[in-house]
Design a protein around this motif. Structure first.
Motif, short mmCIF file in Angstrom:
data_model
loop_
_atom_site.label_atom_id
_atom_site.label_comp_id
_atom_site.label_asym_id
_atom_site.label_seq_id
_atom_site.Cartn_x
_atom_site.Cartn_y
_atom_site.Cartn_z
N ALA A 168 0.75 -1.01 0.01
CA ALA A 168 -0.05 0.20 -0.09
C ALA A 168 0.75 1.39 0.12
CB ALA A 168 -0.87 0.20 1.35
N THR A 169 2.10 1.12 0.64
CA THR A 169 2.79 2.40 0.67
C THR A 169 3.69 2.59 -0.33
OG1 THR A 169 2.93 1.90 3.18
CG2 THR A 169 4.64 3.37 2.15
N TYR A 170 4.28 1.55 -0.95
CA TYR A 170 5.18 1.46 -2.29
C TYR A 170 4.50 0.96 -3.36
CZ TYR A 170 8.72 2.50 1.31
OH TYR A 170 9.33 2.95 2.55
N LYS A 171 3.19 1.07 -3.66
CA LYS A 171 2.55 0.83 -4.82
C LYS A 171 2.70 -0.56 -5.47
CE LYS A 171 2.19 5.99 -5.55
NZ LYS A 171 2.39 7.28 -6.58
N GLY A 172 2.78 -1.67 -4.78
CA GLY A 172 2.40 -2.78 -5.39
C GLY A 172 3.92 -3.24 -5.66
N ASN A 173 4.88 -2.95 -4.70
CA ASN A 173 6.25 -3.12 -4.96
C ASN A 173 6.53 -4.55 -4.53
OD1 ASN A 173 9.26 -3.48 -5.18
ND2 ASN A 173 9.63 -1.52 -4.77
N TYR A 174 6.20 -5.94 -5.31
CA TYR A 174 6.51 -6.95 -4.96
C TYR A 174 7.74 -7.32 -4.33
CZ TYR A 174 1.98 -7.96 -6.82
OH TYR A 174 0.56 -8.23 -7.28
N ARG A 175 8.74 -6.96 -5.05
CA ARG A 175 10.18 -7.08 -4.96
C ARG A 175 10.49 -6.61 -3.48
NH1 ARG A 175 10.46 -7.07 -10.64
NH2 ARG A 175 11.52 -9.37 -11.26
N LEU A 176 10.14 -5.50 -3.16
CA LEU A 176 10.46 -4.82 -1.71
C LEU A 176 10.06 -5.80 -0.74
CD1 LEU A 176 11.81 -2.74 -0.33
CD2 LEU A 176 9.60 -1.40 -0.20
N VAL A 177 8.99 -6.41 -0.84
CA VAL A 177 8.34 -7.20 0.27
C VAL A 177 9.49 -8.45 0.20
CG1 VAL A 177 6.34 -8.85 0.73
CG2 VAL A 177 6.30 -6.66 -0.32
N PHE A 178 9.74 -8.99 -0.84
CA PHE A 178 10.60 -10.02 -0.77
C PHE A 178 11.94 -9.74 0.01
CE2 PHE A 178 8.57 -11.23 -5.06
CZ PHE A 178 7.52 -11.96 -4.44
N TRP A 179 12.61 -8.73 -0.31
CA TRP A 179 13.85 -8.26 0.19
C TRP A 179 13.43 -8.09 1.79
CZ3 TRP A 179 17.97 -9.56 -1.90
CH2 TRP A 179 18.19 -9.24 -3.40
N LEU A 180 12.66 -7.50 2.30
CA LEU A 180 12.35 -7.28 3.59
C LEU A 180 11.96 -8.33 4.76
CD1 LEU A 180 10.41 -3.86 3.68
CD2 LEU A 180 12.81 -4.27 4.05
N SER A 181 11.82 -9.49 4.04
CA SER A 181 11.35 -10.84 4.74
C SER A 181 12.56 -11.40 5.10
CB SER A 181 10.66 -11.85 3.53
OG SER A 181 11.46 -12.38 2.61
N VAL A 182 13.83 -10.78 4.96
CA VAL A 182 14.75 -11.48 5.42
C VAL A 182 15.11 -10.96 6.86
CG1 VAL A 182 16.22 -9.61 5.02
CG2 VAL A 182 17.24 -11.99 4.95
N ILE A 183 14.39 -10.01 7.22
CA ILE A 183 14.62 -9.42 8.56
C ILE A 183 13.95 -10.26 9.99
CG2 ILE A 183 14.01 -7.60 10.30
CD1 ILE A 183 14.28 -5.73 8.09
N PRO A 184 12.72 -10.72 9.93
CA PRO A 184 12.15 -11.57 10.74
C PRO A 184 13.03 -13.08 10.63
CG PRO A 184 10.51 -11.22 9.08
CD PRO A 184 11.83 -10.27 8.76
N GLY A 185 13.29 -13.29 9.37
CA GLY A 185 14.06 -14.72 9.35
C GLY A 185 15.50 -14.60 9.98
N ILE A 186 16.28 -13.52 9.94
CA ILE A 186 17.42 -13.66 10.80
C ILE A 186 17.28 -13.61 12.26
CG2 ILE A 186 19.31 -11.91 11.18
CD1 ILE A 186 19.36 -11.14 8.34
N LEU A 187 15.99 -12.92 12.58
CA LEU A 187 15.68 -12.98 14.24
C LEU A 187 15.49 -14.48 14.42
CD1 LEU A 187 13.20 -9.81 14.50
CD2 LEU A 187 15.79 -9.99 15.20
N ALA A 188 14.86 -15.33 13.51
CA ALA A 188 14.41 -16.70 14.11
C ALA A 188 15.91 -17.54 14.28
CB ALA A 188 13.67 -17.33 12.83
N ILE A 189 16.77 -17.17 13.38
CA ILE A 189 18.07 -17.80 13.33
C ILE A 189 19.00 -17.63 14.71
CG2 ILE A 189 20.38 -17.91 12.25
CD1 ILE A 189 18.96 -17.95 9.63
#
Length: 395
Positions: A168-189
């Motif tokens: 909603a903020t970045y007008k359908g930027n799917y790729r930005l969602v993909f990149w930012l998904s790494v943050i919670p993943g690192i917290l899990a590790i």
């Protein structure tokens, strides 16, 4: 009488530290995954222009091929007693490869990345489930599996909400969602590395022989239970098709992540209470109720024509997850002794995972050839048959 009731009531709100950490690991991992899951089929169809049949192939191969590892990881964890090591490898692989979706330019590249993600899940799932089972008593096993599932579902609920905010903020930027998904993943590790503890099983491991593939020495109930749920899984195709069905019924793409948020939030809210319910009244009746719920919901998805009803179906679908996901594992832990649970969990996960290949391919074929109503109605009928088998065979 009052003195005995006090501690029992208190234990309802006390959680084993190992289970608590596992719950947080599941929360962050599923937050990462479900930032991607609701939008990936939309990205494939709208950006990469992939056909629905190809999406079925992607989901089927990724889930099924990687699921074979759940069997071997279960065998290895029984043999070595190294739950944490296998979990670190599995969660690490999944959480560090998902952001690569941002670099994908074809459906074959998406397949490879999706496969790597599920490859990691195949490594981590059986040792994680065995660790939950080994860290709890039978009297609290339903609550423990239910809590882990609740945290899993909470992360799965927050992921689409975060994805919606980004889109909603970045007008359908799917790729930005993909990149930012790494943050919670690192917290899990980080949680696995520094906060997860497991008891020393070295003495048991030294005396244990290498587990065998299959049902040898496992309870008859486990065999029938695995076969019935493998049959059910043939009709339980990927949730990616729910996103396509929501869009097909008229829901705007930007709101589809919110539908997944509603689904996973309802699953998170009800998983722990349902797990405690299974501790009190038995796993079997709860699982049968879950299968009947699935059959009703999928029939609804087959005939739905309004966006408002799509919202209702997504919320109810969360009930299905609450009544089955954690309860399956608790049931297996009840009937399989410690030392064989990794193999049993792995066998069950591998069988149901392999069934996901024909499930998603069948769904894609039925959808493209006859339409979504036939695809969802077929799955509904399979779920009804599975529930009937549970009742007749008294599994």
């Amino acid at each position: 009488m009052n003195s005995s009731a006090g501690p029992n009531k208190k234990r309802l709100f006390v959680m084993n530290p190992v289970i608590l950490v596992l719950g947080l690991i599941s929360l962050f991992t599923d937050l990462s995954s479900n930032m991607i899951v609701p939008i990936l089929p939309l990205y494939l169809t709208s950006v990469l222009h992939v056909q629905v049949g190809s999406i079925g192939i992607i989901e089927g191969i990724a889930e099924s091929t990687a699921s074979v590892l759940k069997l071997f990881s279960g065998m290895i964890t029984d043999r070595l007693g190294k739950h944490k090591l296998l979990m670190l490898i599995g969660y690490g692989l999944s959480n560090l490869t998902k952001p690569l979706f941002a670099l994908s330019a074809s459906w074959t590249q998406v397949l490879i990345i999706r496969f790597s993600d599920r490859f990691g899940k195949g490594i981590r799932t059986s040792p994680r489930d065995a660790l939950v089972a080994d860290s709890t008593t039978k009297e609290e096993r339903g609550k423990s599996f239910g809590f882990r599932r609740s945290m899993d579902a909470l992360g799965a609920a927050l992921g689409p909400l975060v994805a919606f905010g980004i889109l909603a903020t970045y007008k359908g930027n799917y790729r930005l969602v993909f990149w930012l998904s790494v943050i919670p993943g690192i917290l899990a590790i980080i949680l696995i590395l520094f906060f997860l503890k497991e008891k020393d099983r070295s003495e048991n491991v030294k005396q244990a022989s290498l587990p065998k593939i299959g049902f040898k020495n496992l309870d008859r109930r486990f065999i029938w239970f695995s076969l019935i749920f493998t049959f059910f899984t043939v009709g339980n195709f990927s949730d990616a098709f729910l996103a396509l069905r929501a869009q097909d019924a008229g829901m705007l793409p930007a709101f589809i992540p919110l539908a997944f948020f509603a689904m996973n939030l309802s699953s998170s809210i009800f998983s722990t209470p349902v797990g405690m319910l299974s501790d009190r009244f038995g796993r079997r009746s709860v699982l049968i109720a879950g299968l009947l719920t699935f059959a009703t919901i999928y029939f609804g998805f087959g005939i739905v024509k309004s966006v408002s009803l799509v919202w209702v179906l997504f919320v109810l679908y969360g009930f299905y997850y609450a009544f089955t996901e954690g309860i399956q594992k608790a049931y297996i832990a009840d009937i399989v002794p410690e030392g064989q649970r990794g193999t049993a969990m792995g066998t069950f996960n591998a069988m149901t995972g392999l069934a996901a290949l024909p499930a998603s391919i069948m769904a894609g074929y039925l959808w493209q050839t006859f339409g979504p109503m036939v695809a969802f109605s077929t799955s509904s009928a399979i779920a009804l048959i599975a529930a009937l088998l549970m009742i007749v065979l008294r599994i």
